[in-house]
Design a protein around this motif. Structure first.
Motif: not given
Length: 297
Positions: A11-23
Motif C-alpha cells: 500500500f505504501r509503495a503504491v501511494m509513494m510511486a503513484g501506480g502498481i507498476t512502479a510499486a
C-alpha cells in the motif's frame, strides 16, 4: 484475518510511486503480486483504498487518511533503526578512556587520529592516570576502556594484551655500563638508580631483584617511568624501565637488558559485561599493531 506487514508495504509503495507498476519495481515483485496484496488489505480493513480512473489508480479519501497512519508507523521504524545504528556505532555517547602516560604518545594519540579522525559524532574523554586508578574506574564502569601497565598475572577475561617486553637499564652512551651485554643489580650498587613508583608492578619486581643483594644502590630516585627515561638521558643515573616507555619518551639513551629478566606488559581492559563497542575494538587493534611493529624494528 490479521494485517500483514507485506500488505502495508505494498500500500505504501503504491501511494509513494503513484501506480502498481512502479510499486512492483520498488518492491522487486510482479504487478499481480502487488495487486493481490492491495486487494487482501482492502478486505481486511473493509475499505476501498483505490479507484481506477482510466489506466490510473486514484487513492480514495480513506486511503489518504490511512496513509498518514502508515507513515507514522514507518517513521517510528526509521527511528528505531537509527537508534540501533547509534547504539552499534556508539554515536552521540561519550567514550571515556583512561591511559597510563607511557601509552599516550605515540600509541593512543596515533590510534585516535587514525580511528576516530573526523568522526564528529564520537565525543571522547581521555584521562591520564596511574594503572591502579584506571583499574578501579573500569571496575566501576566509569571508563569504557582502560590502558594499563601490568604483569602477566593481572590478565583476565576482560583484558587484551597490547605488548610485552623485558625491563632494560637505560643510560647515556658514554656511561661505564653502556658496553655491557646485560646489567644486573650488583652492577648498579655504585650508581644512582632511577626507579618507577612503588605502585608499579615493575617496581615490585625490581625490589625483589635488589633484595637478593647484600647491599642496595648508594642512591635512588623514585619517579614516573617517563621521568626515569628523561633523567637517564640527562646523565642523572641509570633508569630501570621498559622499551615502550623509552619509545614514548623519545629519550636518547642506550638500553641494556636487565637481569634477572622482568617481563613488562601493557593491557587494554574493559568493564565486566560491557557491550562490544566497535570503535574501541578498532582502537585496541590499532595500538596492538603499532606496538608489535615497533617491537620488530
Amino acid at each position: 484475518m490479521k494485517l500483514k506487514p507485506r500488505q502495508v508495504e505494498a500500500f505504501r509503495a503504491v501511494m509513494m510511486a503513484g501506480g502498481i507498476t512502479a510499486a512492483a519495481d520498488a518492491m522487486n515483485v510482479t504487478q499481480p503480486a502487488v495487486s493481490r496484496l492491495i486487494r487482501d488489505l482492502e478486505d481486511i480493513v473493509q475499505m476501498t483504498l483505490f479507484e481506477r480512473v482510466g489506466a490510473r489508480l486514484v487513492p480514495t479519501a480513506e486511503a489518504t487518511q490511512f496513509y498518514r497512519e502508515v507513515e507514522r508507523l514507518y517513521l517510528g521504524l526509521d527511528q528505531i533503526a537509527q537508534a540501533a545504528d547509534d547504539i552499534r556505532l556508539h554515536k552521540n555517547t561519550v567514550l571515556r578512556i583512561g591511559s597510563v602516560t607511557s601509552l599516550v604518545r605515540p600509541y593512543l594519540h596515533r590510534a585516535i587520529i587514525d580511528v576516530i579522525g573526523d568522526r564528529l559524532h564520537i565525543p571522547l574523554v581521555i584521562d591520564v592516570e596511574n594503572s591502579r586508578y584506571i583499574w578501579d574506574m573500569v571496575d566501576q564502569n566509569r571508563y569504557d576502556l582502560g590502558l594499563v601497565f601490568g604483569s602477566p598475572r593481572m590478565a583476565d577475561k576482560n583484558a587484551v594484551l597490547l605488548h610485552s617486553s623485558n625491563a632494560v637499564a637505560a643510560m647515556t652512551m658514554d656511561h661505564r655500563l653502556a658496553s655491557r651485554h646485560v646489567v644486573t643489580p650488583n652492577d648498579l650498587l655504585d650508581e644512582r638508580v632511577l626507579l618507577p613508583g612503588r605502585n608499579s608492578p615493575l617496581r615490585l619486581a625490581l625490589d625483589r631483584a635488589f633484595s637478593i643483594e647484600e647491599q642496595q644502590p648508594i642512591s635512588t630516585m623514585e619517579t614516573s617511568m617517563l621521568n626515569c627515561c628523561y633523567f637517564a638521558a640527562a646523565g642523572m643515573g641509570v633508569g630501570l624501565v621498559d622499551q615502550t616507555s623509552l619509545r614514548s619518551a623519545g629519550a636518547q639513551v642506550v638500553a641494556i637488558p636487565f637481569e634477572p629478566k622482568i617481563e613488562v606488559s601493557y593491557y587494554a581492559v574493559r568493564p565486566v559485561g560491557a557491550q562490544r563497542i566497535a570503535v574501541l575494538d578498532e582502537l585496541i587493534a590499532r595500538m596492538r599493531s603499532m606496538m608489535s611493529v615497533e617491537e620488530l624494528t
